[in-house]
Structure formats: structure tokens, C-alpha cells
Design a protein around this motif. Sequence first.
Motif, short mmCIF file in Angstrom:
data_model
loop_
_atom_site.label_atom_id
_atom_site.label_comp_id
_atom_site.label_asym_id
_atom_site.label_seq_id
_atom_site.Cartn_x
_atom_site.Cartn_y
_atom_site.Cartn_z
N ALA A 24 -2.29 0.72 4.88
CA ALA A 24 -1.09 0.34 5.64
C ALA A 24 -0.45 -0.95 5.14
CB ALA A 24 -1.46 0.23 7.12
N THR A 28 3.76 -2.41 5.07
CA THR A 28 4.26 -3.38 6.08
C THR A 28 5.55 -4.04 5.62
OG1 THR A 28 2.76 -5.03 5.16
CG2 THR A 28 2.05 -3.92 7.18
N GLU A 29 5.72 -4.21 4.30
CA GLU A 29 6.96 -4.85 3.83
C GLU A 29 8.13 -3.85 3.81
OE1 GLU A 29 4.14 -6.48 0.88
OE2 GLU A 29 5.70 -7.98 0.58
N PHE A 35 -2.43 -1.51 11.10
CA PHE A 35 -3.25 -1.18 12.28
C PHE A 35 -4.09 -2.37 12.72
CE2 PHE A 35 -2.11 3.19 12.42
CZ PHE A 35 -1.79 3.52 11.11
N ARG A 36 -4.69 -3.07 11.74
CA ARG A 36 -5.65 -4.13 12.09
C ARG A 36 -5.19 -5.51 11.63
NH1 ARG A 36 -7.57 0.49 10.56
NH2 ARG A 36 -8.83 1.72 12.02
N TRP A 42 -3.37 -1.53 16.42
CA TRP A 42 -4.60 -1.53 17.24
C TRP A 42 -4.88 -2.89 17.86
CZ3 TRP A 42 -3.49 2.91 17.43
CH2 TRP A 42 -3.66 3.89 16.46
N HIS A 119 -4.71 10.98 4.77
CA HIS A 119 -4.59 11.04 6.24
C HIS A 119 -3.39 11.87 6.66
CE1 HIS A 119 -7.34 7.28 6.86
NE2 HIS A 119 -7.99 8.36 6.46
N THR A 186 -5.53 -2.49 2.38
CA THR A 186 -6.36 -1.75 3.34
C THR A 186 -7.53 -2.62 3.79
OG1 THR A 186 -7.76 0.22 3.68
CG2 THR A 186 -7.68 -0.66 1.45
N SER A 187 -7.89 -2.45 5.08
CA SER A 187 -9.02 -3.24 5.63
C SER A 187 -10.35 -2.59 5.23
CB SER A 187 -8.92 -3.28 7.16
OG SER A 187 -9.01 -1.94 7.66
N ASN A 209 -3.71 -9.09 1.59
CA ASN A 209 -3.31 -10.45 2.02
C ASN A 209 -4.44 -11.16 2.77
OD1 ASN A 209 -3.34 -9.28 4.51
ND2 ASN A 209 -1.19 -9.65 4.99
N GLU A 210 -5.60 -10.46 2.88
CA GLU A 210 -6.79 -11.16 3.39
C GLU A 210 -7.99 -10.62 2.64
OE1 GLU A 210 -7.35 -10.11 7.54
OE2 GLU A 210 -7.55 -7.98 7.07
N ALA A 226 1.39 -7.40 -1.09
CA ALA A 226 1.44 -6.28 -2.05
C ALA A 226 2.71 -6.31 -2.90
CB ALA A 226 1.35 -4.98 -1.28
N1 APR Z 1 0.30 -7.17 1.53
C1 APR Z 1 -1.06 -7.09 1.36
N2 APR Z 1 -1.92 -6.80 2.37
C2 APR Z 1 -1.39 -6.57 3.59
C3 APR Z 1 0.01 -6.62 3.84
C4 APR Z 1 0.85 -6.94 2.74
N3 APR Z 1 2.20 -7.02 2.88
N4 APR Z 1 0.22 -6.35 5.16
C5 APR Z 1 -1.00 -6.12 5.70
N5 APR Z 1 -1.96 -6.25 4.77
C6 APR Z 1 -3.41 -6.05 4.92
C7 APR Z 1 -3.96 -6.40 6.29
O1 APR Z 1 -4.30 -7.77 6.35
C8 APR Z 1 -5.20 -5.50 6.35
O2 APR Z 1 -6.30 -6.11 5.68
O3 APR Z 1 -3.64 -4.65 4.78
C9 APR Z 1 -4.78 -4.26 5.55
C10 APR Z 1 -4.36 -3.12 6.45
O4 APR Z 1 -5.52 -2.68 7.12
P1 APR Z 1 -5.37 -1.64 8.34
O5 APR Z 1 -4.28 -2.10 9.25
O6 APR Z 1 -6.74 -1.40 8.88
O7 APR Z 1 -4.83 -0.31 7.64
P2 APR Z 1 -5.68 0.75 6.83
O8 APR Z 1 -6.82 0.11 6.12
O9 APR Z 1 -4.73 1.54 6.03
O10 APR Z 1 -6.27 1.67 8.02
C11 APR Z 1 -6.94 2.83 7.66
O11 APR Z 1 -7.07 3.42 10.01
O12 APR Z 1 -6.21 3.73 12.12
C12 APR Z 1 -6.49 4.35 10.93
O13 APR Z 1 -5.38 6.28 10.23
C13 APR Z 1 -5.24 4.89 10.29
O14 APR Z 1 -4.86 5.24 7.92
C14 APR Z 1 -5.25 4.28 8.90
C15 APR Z 1 -6.70 3.89 8.72
#
Ligand code: APR
Length: 239
Positions: A24, A28-29, A35-36, A42, A119, A186-187, A209-210, A226
Motif C-alpha cells: 500500500a 499512498t502518493e 493500512f498500518r 486499520w 490480493h 509494505t509492512s 518510509n519506515e 516510494a
Molecule cells: N513511501 C514508502 N513507504 C510508504 C509510503 C510511501 N509513500 N506510504 C506508506 N509507506 C509504508 C508504511 O509506513 C508501511 O510500512 O508502507 C507500508 C504499508 O504497510 P501496510 O499499510 O501494512 O500495507 P501492506 O503491507 O500493503 O498491507 C498488506 O494488509 O490489510 C491487508 O489486504 C491488505 O493488502 C493489504 C495487506
Amino acid sequence: MKNEVMELADLLKNSKHVVVLTGAGMDTESNIPDFRGKDGWWKNMDPRTVASIDTLQENYSLFHEFYSMRLKMLEGVKPHKGHFILAELESRGMIEGIATQNVAGLHAMAGSRRVYELHGNIRSIRCNNCHREAGLKNFLNKEKCNFCGGALRPGVVLFGEMLPNEAWDSAMSAIERSDLLVVIGTSLEVYPVNQLPMMTRGKTVLINNEDRGGSGMFDLKIIGKAREVLEELYDNLED
Ligand code: APR
């Protein structure tokens, strides 16, 4: 960050089978919440309450409310420069494909051709009972399947459901063959996708970004946004 991006550019230039895995944070951009992350979905709702197969069956109104809101938010949403750069790298033969957890289809919209939607895709609506396709309007209007009267739903993987076999198998074999896996945004909290970085025989790079993935999972970590990192990478590849 500059040095790490240069290191990634070198890895890309010297690798033959490069696969990208996105989450995700890649979207976001483009104004799609993750999500997290700090403003993620969430943060103030439990995914199993709104995004599970149980909710679809036992509380359709809540399920419908959550997914129609997410679908309406997609109106006008476009891929950002980072998506277009990944599509360009594919057309240059520098990456073989993208395995994504994202469901809004932005990689394909940006021109990426080999995209494994692990997904599913939120825009593809079907009947949960007979699987016949239906239109977005039918879902938004809370209509029933006009063939069997079943509940309509987006074609995304809900909590409690299996991943689509074909996408999973294709992504897994591409990653097993890869000599470089680049993981973006992704987290790595969700199984089984969070196992994929361990399946490559090659090097692993994280752009996030973390810091994620603990020590040892990645050969190189680039902590940044990203889009910004991909733009810098692209400039490095031009040199
Ligand atoms: N650039 C880099 N990293 C980013 C950015 C960005 N612009 N924006 C957010 N992030 C990071 C967040 O800090 C986090 O570590 O991307 C990660 C997103 O993690 P999640 O929100 O958990 O998304 P994801 O890993 O895709 O979740 C997996 O969980 O709920 C389910 O089905 C849903 O596909 C999803 C799955």
C-alpha cells in the motif's frame, strides 16, 4: 539515501531476473490510504470487522459501507511518477514483473504489463455465490446478483479467504527465479505475502518510509518515500 539508490541502480543494471513486490505504500502518493501507516485504514478500525468473509456473510451492510467508500475514493485517482517509472523499467527489460498486494490497479493503469495481483482487484465486482460478474454501479447501488440473487462483492481477497492460485503461483515462481527482488511500500505484516522475500535466490532490497523486515531479510534498505526514491533511481539509471 543517495548512496543506497546508486547501489540499487548498480544492482538493477547487473541483474537479469528482477521482480518487484509492492504494498500500500506504493499507492499512498496517489492519495490511497495505506493500512498500518500513520493515517492507515486499520488505525481506527479492525480489518476483521470490515474486510473479512464473515462480515460479508453476517453483516453485509457494514461490509458494503466499507467497500463502497473505498471504491468511491478511487474516483479520479491516478498512478504517480513511481508507477510510470516501474512500467518504463519493464518496457526496457530491466524488471520482469510486479507482484502487488494493492487492489486499485495503478500499476496496470501506468502501463505495467506483467502484474500479479495477489490480493485481487477492487474494481472487479462479482456475485459471492455464483461468481458471475456484475457492474460497479450494481454494487454501489447495493443490488443483488441478477442471476441468482446472491450478494455482490469486489474481487479482493478478504481476511479468511485464500489468495488467487494463478497470481500466487506466477509471482512465487518469478521470485524463486529472480536474482533481485525489490520490495516497495509494505509492512510485511500479512501472511503469506510476507514470506515472498525469503523465496528469492538473489539479493533483496527494501524501499519503505519506515524500517521493516527485521535484520537479515534485506541486503539493502532504502528508507524514503516510494515516488522520491524511484525518481532518484530513474535519474541514476540515465547517467
Ligand atoms: N513511501 C514508502 N513507504 C510508504 C509510503 C510511501 N509513500 N506510504 C506508506 N509507506 C509504508 C508504511 O509506513 C508501511 O510500512 O508502507 C507500508 C504499508 O504497510 P501496510 O499499510 O501494512 O500495507 P501492506 O503491507 O500493503 O498491507 C498488506 O494488509 O490489510 C491487508 O489486504 C491488505 O493488502 C493489504 C495487506
